[in-house]
Write an enzyme that holds these catalytic residues in place. Structure first.
Site, short mmCIF file in Angstrom:
data_model
loop_
_atom_site.label_atom_id
_atom_site.label_comp_id
_atom_site.label_asym_id
_atom_site.label_seq_id
_atom_site.Cartn_x
_atom_site.Cartn_y
_atom_site.Cartn_z
N SER A 6 0.83 -1.20 0.00
CA SER A 6 0.00 0.00 0.00
C SER A 6 0.87 1.24 0.00
CB SER A 6 -0.91 0.01 1.22
OG SER A 6 -1.54 1.27 1.36
N HIS A 48 -1.21 -1.26 -4.23
CA HIS A 48 -2.51 -0.98 -3.61
C HIS A 48 -2.61 0.52 -3.36
CE1 HIS A 48 -6.08 -2.27 -1.34
NE2 HIS A 48 -5.76 -1.33 -0.45
N ASP A 94 -4.96 3.51 -1.93
CA ASP A 94 -6.12 3.84 -1.10
C ASP A 94 -6.63 5.23 -1.46
OD1 ASP A 94 -6.33 1.55 0.72
OD2 ASP A 94 -4.35 2.17 1.40
N MET A 126 -9.37 7.97 -0.40
CA MET A 126 -10.25 8.35 0.71
C MET A 126 -10.75 9.78 0.48
SD MET A 126 -7.94 6.94 3.87
CE MET A 126 -6.82 5.55 3.65
N HIS A 144 -8.43 0.90 -4.00
CA HIS A 144 -9.38 0.65 -2.91
C HIS A 144 -10.09 1.96 -2.60
CE1 HIS A 144 -9.91 -0.47 1.63
NE2 HIS A 144 -11.06 -0.37 1.00
N MET A 187 -12.39 4.14 -0.55
CA MET A 187 -13.05 4.38 0.73
C MET A 187 -13.74 5.73 0.63
SD MET A 187 -10.13 2.90 3.31
CE MET A 187 -8.77 2.93 2.14
N MET A 205 -11.26 -6.30 5.67
CA MET A 205 -10.47 -5.32 6.41
C MET A 205 -10.12 -5.87 7.80
SD MET A 205 -10.05 -2.69 4.43
CE MET A 205 -9.38 -1.56 5.65
N ASP A 260 -6.43 -6.69 4.29
CA ASP A 260 -5.78 -5.38 4.36
C ASP A 260 -5.81 -4.89 5.80
OD1 ASP A 260 -4.86 -2.81 4.08
OD2 ASP A 260 -6.45 -2.14 2.72
N GLY A 261 -4.62 -4.66 6.36
CA GLY A 261 -4.53 -4.07 7.69
C GLY A 261 -3.66 -4.88 8.63
#
Length: 221
Positions: free
Chosen positions: A8, A31, A33, A35, A64, A66, A135, A173-174
């Site tokens: 990520s 990856h 993200d 947001m 991804h 969000m 997640m 993920d996480g």
């Protein structure tokens, strides 16, 4: 299936992003993200930057989202060149329609489930998706502690995929790191997102190899 690693870039140096993209060239995906400061508290990247990432990345781009209203915005990220686009259960109004639209554009359609959300409601539409993202932290910020209690959910999902003979991938993920990679792989995940464990390591490429090797050994066991 073989394990795929998707570092990520949320943990990368945004002032040296192209450098950091090439530092993970031994991974399988990058990856990204996205947001919007509404669906989650954080604010990251928009379409122009994602488009440029897709142009310079040595790896396929896994976006991804969000964000609110992915029904409107997810196709725009497919147009940017993303190989796959993930949207959240709690944000979309028409998940099947959106998944089919993304697939028609040549983009893989993926569905994300937050820690407090059950996975069973999507069982009836599993075949509409190329990947399900579990997640293992609350979405919004990198560097959070891994939630091991999400592995029961991951196992239920893997059992359902196997029972129906689907080839749907499970992404986690996480909090994924060399010390947790075997846990998620044992539960049935085959696409591992790792941010700080890669970019905060002295040698990101070595960290990727270590995560992959630990996960692959556990997945095949």
């Amino acid at each position: 299936m073989t394990i795929q690693i998707a570092p990520s870039i949320l943990s990368a140096d945004f002032c040296n992003l192209e450098r950091d993209l090439h530092a993970i060239a031994n991974a399988d995906l990058v990856h990204v993200d996205v947001m919007d400061h509404h669906f989650v508290p954080n604010l990251t990247l928009g379409e122009p930057i994602v488009k440029r990432i897709c142009e310079v990345s040595p790896l396929p781009v896994d976006v991804h989202l969000m964000i609110e209203d992915p029904d409107r915005w997810a196709p725009e990220f497919a147009k940017c060149g993303a190989q796959s686009v993930t949207f959240h259960m709690g944000a979309t109004h028409a998940p099947v329609r959106l998944a089919r639209q993304l697939r028609d554009m040549g983009c893989k359609a993926c569905f994300a489930v937050r820690p407090a959300e059950p996975v069973e409601p999507i069982f009836d539409i599993l075949d509409e998706f190329d990947m399900i993202l579990i997640m293992t932290v609350e979405p919004g910020f990198g560097g959070q502690k891994f939630l091991a209690n999400q592995m029961a959910k991951t196992r239920r999902l893997r059992d359902e995929i196997t029972r129906r003979g689907l080839d749907t991938h499970i992404q986690v993920d996480g909090g994924v790191s060399p010390s947790t990679a075997h846990i998620v792989a044992e539960a049935g995940a085959d696409v591992l997102v790792a941010g700080s464990a890669v970019y905060c390591a002295d040698d990101p490429a070595k960290a990727i190899d270590e995560i992959r090797n630990n996960a692959q050994a556990a997945y095949q066991a």
